[in-house]
Motif scaffolding. Structure first.
Motif, PDB file in Angstrom:
ATOM      1  N   ARG A 389       0.831  -1.215   0.000  1.00 31.03           N
ATOM      2  CA  ARG A 389       0.000   0.000   0.000  1.00 31.03           C
ATOM      3  C   ARG A 389       0.864   1.264   0.000  1.00 31.03           C
ATOM      4  NH1 ARG A 389      -5.464  -1.061   1.568  1.00 31.03           N
ATOM      5  NH2 ARG A 389      -5.692  -3.244   2.135  1.00 31.03           N
ATOM      6  N   ALA A 390       1.919   1.255   0.827  1.00 36.54           N
ATOM      7  CA  ALA A 390       2.783   2.444   0.893  1.00 36.54           C
ATOM      8  C   ALA A 390       3.452   2.693  -0.459  1.00 36.54           C
ATOM      9  CB  ALA A 390       3.841   2.273   1.986  1.00 36.54           C
ATOM     10  N   TYR A 391       3.960   1.618  -1.069  1.00 34.74           N
ATOM     11  CA  TYR A 391       4.633   1.813  -2.361  1.00 34.74           C
ATOM     12  C   TYR A 391       3.657   2.112  -3.493  1.00 34.74           C
ATOM     13  CZ  TYR A 391       9.326   1.264  -0.639  1.00 34.74           C
ATOM     14  OH  TYR A 391      10.517   1.485   0.008  1.00 34.74           O
ATOM     15  N   ALA A 392       2.399   1.694  -3.353  1.00 38.95           N
ATOM     16  CA  ALA A 392       1.397   2.125  -4.338  1.00 38.95           C
ATOM     17  C   ALA A 392       1.215   3.634  -4.221  1.00 38.95           C
ATOM     18  CB  ALA A 392       0.077   1.394  -4.110  1.00 38.95           C
ATOM     19  N   GLY A 393       1.208   4.145  -2.998  1.00 33.34           N
ATOM     20  CA  GLY A 393       1.110   5.598  -2.788  1.00 33.34           C
ATOM     21  C   GLY A 393       2.321   6.318  -3.368  1.00 33.34           C
ATOM     22  N   VAL A 394       3.500   5.768  -3.103  1.00 33.48           N
ATOM     23  CA  VAL A 394       4.733   6.372  -3.636  1.00 33.48           C
ATOM     24  C   VAL A 394       4.679   6.389  -5.164  1.00 33.48           C
ATOM     25  CG1 VAL A 394       7.235   6.000  -3.883  1.00 33.48           C
ATOM     26  CG2 VAL A 394       6.154   5.802  -1.623  1.00 33.48           C
ATOM     27  N   GLY A 395       4.173   5.298  -5.729  1.00 37.52           N
ATOM     28  CA  GLY A 395       4.110   5.186  -7.186  1.00 37.52           C
ATOM     29  C   GLY A 395       3.157   6.184  -7.815  1.00 37.52           C
ATOM     30  N   ALA A 396       2.180   6.641  -7.039  1.00 39.76           N
ATOM     31  CA  ALA A 396       1.208   7.604  -7.574  1.00 39.76           C
ATOM     32  C   ALA A 396       1.761   9.034  -7.566  1.00 39.76           C
ATOM     33  CB  ALA A 396      -0.087   7.541  -6.756  1.00 39.76           C
ATOM     34  N   ILE A 397       2.860   9.239  -6.819  1.00 38.23           N
ATOM     35  CA  ILE A 397       3.404  10.594  -6.641  1.00 38.23           C
ATOM     36  C   ILE A 397       4.659  10.773  -7.489  1.00 38.23           C
ATOM     37  CG2 ILE A 397       4.470  12.159  -4.950  1.00 38.23           C
ATOM     38  CD1 ILE A 397       2.683  10.838  -2.820  1.00 38.23           C
ATOM     39  N   ARG A 398       4.792  11.936  -8.079  1.00 34.14           N
ATOM     40  CA  ARG A 398       6.036  12.271  -8.786  1.00 34.14           C
ATOM     41  C   ARG A 398       6.619  13.542  -8.196  1.00 34.14           C
ATOM     42  NH1 ARG A 398       8.745  10.727 -12.836  1.00 34.14           N
ATOM     43  NH2 ARG A 398       9.515  12.847 -13.129  1.00 34.14           N
ATOM     44  N   ILE A 399       7.888  13.476  -7.820  1.00 34.60           N
ATOM     45  CA  ILE A 399       8.625  14.667  -7.402  1.00 34.60           C
ATOM     46  C   ILE A 399       9.736  14.851  -8.426  1.00 34.60           C
ATOM     47  CG2 ILE A 399      10.089  15.696  -5.625  1.00 34.60           C
ATOM     48  CD1 ILE A 399       8.639  13.988  -3.545  1.00 34.60           C
ATOM     49  N   GLU A 400       9.728  15.978  -9.104  1.00 38.21           N
ATOM     50  CA  GLU A 400      10.740  16.248 -10.128  1.00 38.21           C
ATOM     51  C   GLU A 400      12.146  16.076  -9.531  1.00 38.21           C
ATOM     52  OE1 GLU A 400       9.803  20.120 -11.705  1.00 38.21           O
ATOM     53  OE2 GLU A 400      11.824  20.238 -12.579  1.00 38.21           O
ATOM     54  N   GLY A 401      12.926  15.155 -10.063  1.00 39.94           N
ATOM     55  CA  GLY A 401      14.297  14.939  -9.570  1.00 39.94           C
ATOM     56  C   GLY A 401      14.364  14.206  -8.241  1.00 39.94           C
ATOM     57  N   GLY A 402      13.224  13.750  -7.736  1.00 38.84           N
ATOM     58  CA  GLY A 402      13.165  13.202  -6.379  1.00 38.84           C
ATOM     59  C   GLY A 402      13.694  11.785  -6.269  1.00 38.84           C
ATOM     60  N   GLN A 403      13.817  11.313  -5.034  1.00 38.89           N
ATOM     61  CA  GLN A 403      14.345   9.980  -4.787  1.00 38.89           C
ATOM     62  C   GLN A 403      13.674   9.367  -3.556  1.00 38.89           C
ATOM     63  OE1 GLN A 403      18.478  10.426  -3.669  1.00 38.89           O
ATOM     64  NE2 GLN A 403      18.268  12.606  -3.339  1.00 38.89           N
ATOM     65  N   HIS A 404      13.680   8.033  -3.503  1.00 35.17           N
ATOM     66  CA  HIS A 404      13.205   7.333  -2.308  1.00 35.17           C
ATOM     67  C   HIS A 404      13.836   5.964  -2.293  1.00 35.17           C
ATOM     68  CE1 HIS A 404      10.353   6.097  -5.521  1.00 35.17           C
ATOM     69  NE2 HIS A 404      10.500   4.919  -4.948  1.00 35.17           N
ATOM     70  N   ARG A 405      13.850   5.347  -1.119  1.00 29.84           N
ATOM     71  CA  ARG A 405      14.333   3.969  -1.046  1.00 29.84           C
ATOM     72  C   ARG A 405      13.223   3.013  -1.451  1.00 29.84           C
ATOM     73  NH1 ARG A 405      18.368   2.632   3.922  1.00 29.84           N
ATOM     74  NH2 ARG A 405      17.676   0.552   3.252  1.00 29.84           N
TER      75      ARG A 405
END
Ligand code: AMP
Ligand code: GLY
Length: 419
Positions: A389-405
């Protein structure tokens, strides 16, 4: 109860969100806040480090409880100023916040209270530094004595890197390397009663596989399926209670959130560090599962009545939070970059998008305003479900130039954490 949350990060958003859902809370205010906090609280443009201004705001709002989120205002005595104005405040005095503000002071308290921690030397000269480094040998652990937002610590096998970092600090703590997995255990305390919360694990390194530099934290989850059953009881008895008692004995009682960063080493539990406030991002995961009203815990701690609150209750579920950062973090950060998809992620079941370094651009769109930008917190039935669920949320968001583990809580989900 009318509440005022001081701070501007993800932890403060999580606190404000939890208070906004708390039946005992009638109003949530925040200063200075961020665009996410604005959705659940009324924002006020007050400098969080200005104790007189925070106390004046709390007085004007007739706040029943002020909650100080970050370490810097605590160390600067903002909680003292609020209490002096006659308002209940969750957060230790400046004197007690030295438990976080000075690593050397924390070591002194632990020695006096016989709390298990890494052996350490406090060094001020090159000679002392070199002798401490060579005494312990690699991996070297070098900590700036001053507050450094979780980034003043270097752990390295490279003696030159360790020496360079040590020489760049005024005063430095060099200590024995602790092996074994880390656990964050938070306790709410009023200076005598100590109520431990549910253990969490956070991920300090910037990159997957625990590679890269230390950060403020790139993700977290709770509960931990892999710790010994008696961990909370043992840490309460050997770490939390003796520390709180030692602080009282010295005439600087600690009331607020006592955060024990622990290493479960091959030789037993050791304290890595104390913090004097809720940890970020562990708070996002922990509060997602808290069933006891948060206001009751915080008000009880602020008013010396925690014995009437009792042990906190928890949802029988798992929470995972994944931090999304801007380009360059943690060495630098990037502001003004576009963020999209937050509403879509928030619409997913079990998901809350928590804002840290966000701002509204002139055209009203959401942009980055710091290193750690958002954290996506999800509640699920187990780790696999909460991670998905958390990574589905992350996948829905785009941050220009952003990063995550991509591997937050993965080793635990796969059962790969070795004690
Ligand atoms: P601190 O700010 O003291 O929590 O340190 C930040 C991070 O550095 C910790 O979460 C650990 O991952 C690592 N660290 C700190 N002290 C030690 C130690 N003595 N041994 C191994 N790792 C450490
Ligand atoms: N999660 C680590 C900290 O708040 O310091």
């Amino acid at each position: 109860m009318k509440t005022l949350v001081i701070g501007t990060g993800g932890r403060e958003h999580a606190l404000a969100l939890s208070l906004s859902r708390d039946a005992g809370v009638t109003e949530v205010h925040a200063a200075p806040g961020n665009p996410g906090i604005a959705e659940v609280a009324t924002l006020h443009d007050v400098d969080p480090l200005d104790g007189a201004a925070v106390a004046a705001l709390a007085t004007r709002l007739e706040a029943d409880l002020v909650v100080i989120g970050p370490e810097a205002p605590l160390v600067a005595g903002v909680a003292d100023a609020v209490r002096a104005a006659g308002i209940a405040c969750f957060g230790p005095t400046a004197a007690a916040a030295q438990l976080e503000g000075s690593k050397a002071f924390a070591k002194e308290i632990m020695a006096a209270a016989q709390v298990p921690t890494a052996m350490a030397h406090v060094c001020e000269t090159r000679e002392q530094i070199e002798s401490a480094l060579d005494g312990f040998g690699p991996p070297y652990v070098v900590k700036d004595d001053a507050l450094a937002a979780g980034k003043g610590v270097v752990v390295t096998d490279d003696r030159q890197e360790a020496l360079d970092h040590a020489l760049s600090c005024d005063r430095v703590v060099i200590e024995e390397f602790l092996d074994g997995p880390e656990v964050s255990l938070f306790a709410v305390t009023d200076g005598s009663t100590v109520l431990p919360l549910q253990p969490a694990q956070d991920f300090k390194r910037a990159l997957d596989g625990d590679e890269g530099p230390n950060t403020g934290g790139m993700g977290a989850y709770t509960p931990l399926g892999w710790t010994p059953d008696d961990l909370v009881a043992e840490v309460t008895r050997r770490v939390l209670v003796p520390t709180v008692e030692e602080m009282s004995r010295r005439g600087t009682p600690f009331a607020g959130l006592l955060y024990a960063g622990l290493a479960l080493t091959s030789r037993g539990v050791r304290v890595v560090e104390f913090n004097a406030r809720f940890g970020d991002p562990e708070t996002q995961a922990i509060l997602a599962l808290l069933r006891t009203p948060l206001s009751a815990l915080l008000h009880g701690a602020a008013t010396g009545t925690l014995d009437q609150v009792g042990m906190p209750h928890w949802l029988d579920a798992t929470a995972v939070t994944v931090v999304m950062s801007s380009a360059g973090y943690p060495a630098t950060s990037s502001s003004g970059d576009a963020i999209t998809g937050v509403d879509a992620a928030n619409g997913l079941e079990g998901v809350d998008v928590i804002h840290a370094g966000t701002a509204l651009a002139d055209d009203g769109s959401l942009v980055t305003a710091g290193g750690r930008v958002l954290s996506v917190t999800a509640v699920g039935t187990d780790l696999a479900d909460a991670r998905a669920r958390a990574y589905a949320g992350v996948g829905a968001i785009r941050i220009e130039g952003g990063q995550h583990r991509t591997d937050i809580a993965l080793a635990a989900e796969q059962g790969h954490i070795q004690l």
